[in-house]
Motif scaffolding. Structure first.
Motif, short mmCIF file in Angstrom:
data_model
loop_
_atom_site.label_atom_id
_atom_site.label_comp_id
_atom_site.label_asym_id
_atom_site.label_seq_id
_atom_site.Cartn_x
_atom_site.Cartn_y
_atom_site.Cartn_z
N LYS A 202 8.62 -4.07 4.40
CA LYS A 202 9.25 -2.76 4.21
C LYS A 202 8.23 -1.67 4.51
CE LYS A 202 12.69 -3.97 0.76
NZ LYS A 202 13.28 -3.62 -0.53
N ILE A 203 8.65 -0.70 5.31
CA ILE A 203 7.80 0.42 5.67
C ILE A 203 8.65 1.69 5.57
CG2 ILE A 203 6.30 1.43 7.43
CD1 ILE A 203 6.40 -1.39 8.78
N SER A 204 8.11 2.72 4.94
CA SER A 204 8.82 3.99 4.88
C SER A 204 7.81 5.12 4.79
CB SER A 204 9.77 4.03 3.68
OG SER A 204 9.04 3.98 2.47
N ALA A 205 8.27 6.31 5.15
CA ALA A 205 7.41 7.49 5.05
C ALA A 205 8.28 8.74 4.95
CB ALA A 205 6.49 7.59 6.26
N TYR A 206 7.81 9.67 4.13
CA TYR A 206 8.48 10.96 4.08
C TYR A 206 7.43 12.07 3.94
CZ TYR A 206 7.87 11.04 -1.04
OH TYR A 206 7.33 11.03 -2.30
N MET A 207 7.83 13.28 4.34
CA MET A 207 6.97 14.45 4.26
C MET A 207 7.76 15.56 3.59
SD MET A 207 5.23 16.63 7.39
CE MET A 207 4.84 15.14 8.27
N LEU B 56 0.84 -1.19 0.00
CA LEU B 56 0.00 0.00 0.00
C LEU B 56 0.87 1.24 0.00
CD1 LEU B 56 -2.81 1.42 0.45
CD2 LEU B 56 -2.30 1.29 2.89
N ARG B 57 0.39 2.25 -0.71
CA ARG B 57 0.94 3.59 -0.63
C ARG B 57 -0.19 4.54 -0.28
NH1 ARG B 57 2.63 0.33 -3.68
NH2 ARG B 57 1.12 0.73 -5.30
N LEU B 58 0.05 5.38 0.70
CA LEU B 58 -0.88 6.45 1.06
C LEU B 58 -0.22 7.77 0.70
CD1 LEU B 58 -2.03 5.36 4.64
CD2 LEU B 58 -3.35 5.17 2.52
N GLY B 59 -0.96 8.66 0.06
CA GLY B 59 -0.49 10.01 -0.21
C GLY B 59 -1.40 10.98 0.52
N ILE B 60 -0.86 11.67 1.51
CA ILE B 60 -1.66 12.57 2.35
C ILE B 60 -1.29 14.01 2.00
CG2 ILE B 60 -2.14 13.30 4.71
CD1 ILE B 60 -1.42 10.38 5.54
N GLU C 83 6.81 24.46 7.36
CA GLU C 83 5.72 25.39 7.60
C GLU C 83 4.77 25.33 6.40
OE1 GLU C 83 5.27 27.15 10.42
OE2 GLU C 83 7.08 26.18 11.17
N GLY C 84 3.47 25.36 6.65
CA GLY C 84 2.50 25.36 5.56
C GLY C 84 2.11 23.96 5.14
N SER C 85 1.51 23.86 3.97
CA SER C 85 0.94 22.60 3.50
C SER C 85 2.04 21.58 3.15
CB SER C 85 0.02 22.84 2.31
OG SER C 85 0.72 23.46 1.27
N VAL C 86 1.69 20.29 3.31
CA VAL C 86 2.66 19.21 3.11
C VAL C 86 2.03 18.05 2.35
CG1 VAL C 86 3.93 19.77 5.23
CG2 VAL C 86 2.13 18.04 5.29
N TYR C 87 2.92 17.24 1.78
CA TYR C 87 2.55 15.95 1.20
C TYR C 87 3.30 14.89 1.99
CZ TYR C 87 2.31 12.03 -2.04
OH TYR C 87 2.10 10.79 -2.59
N LEU C 88 2.58 13.91 2.53
CA LEU C 88 3.19 12.83 3.28
C LEU C 88 2.92 11.53 2.54
CD1 LEU C 88 2.92 12.29 7.12
CD2 LEU C 88 2.96 10.40 5.52
N LYS C 89 3.98 10.80 2.22
CA LYS C 89 3.83 9.51 1.54
C LYS C 89 4.25 8.40 2.49
CE LYS C 89 5.02 6.77 -2.47
NZ LYS C 89 5.75 6.71 -3.73
N TYR C 90 3.36 7.41 2.64
CA TYR C 90 3.60 6.23 3.46
C TYR C 90 3.58 5.02 2.54
CZ TYR C 90 2.53 2.42 6.74
OH TYR C 90 2.52 1.24 7.45
N SER C 91 4.58 4.16 2.66
CA SER C 91 4.66 2.94 1.85
C SER C 91 4.80 1.74 2.77
CB SER C 91 5.87 2.98 0.92
OG SER C 91 5.76 4.04 0.01
#
Length: 114
Positions: free
Chosen positions: A74-79, A12-16, A57-65
């Motif tokens: 395997k688990i990873s995440a970045y913002m 799964l990939r989540l894009g927040i 600061e401000g709006s972000v994109y967070l990706k969780y894999s």
């Protein structure tokens, strides 16, 4: 429907897309709890995916894999900064049919009441 897909997925990939780092982190926590998935540390990066030592600061994109293989998980995440107006969650599971599946944008608060 998301919970049914959760039972079938192999990864799964989540894009927040959120208005702030705090909102993205809270959304990720709620989705991981709702989907019964493991948490991981979120790396903060700049627009070129280079590590940052500061908060955004401000709006972000967070990706969780999340991916499960026979011999490893395997688990990873970045913002990173997100300069666009869209807000929500993209849900991109890998299912046994081998087809590309992407659903969203779901509300950030979808799993807050679970």
């Amino acid at each position: 429907a998301i919970l049914e897909l959760r039972q079938e997925m192999t990864s799964l990939r989540l894009g927040i897309m959120a208005p702030s780092a705090l909102s993205a982190s809270e959304t990720l926590d709620a989705w991981l709890t709702g989907l019964d998935l493991p948490a991981t540390e979120v790396q903060v990066v700049d627009p070129d995916n280079q590590p940052l030592d500061e908060s955004i600061e401000g709006s972000v994109y967070l990706k969780y894999s999340y991916a499960v293989k026979p011999d490893e998980t395997k688990i990873s995440a970045y913002m990173k900064p997100y300069p666009f107006a869209g807000r929500g969650v993209l849900f991109n599971p890998d299912l046994p049919d081998g087809e590309m599946h992407m659903y969203g944008d779901f509300p950030l608060a979808l799993f807050e009441e679970i």
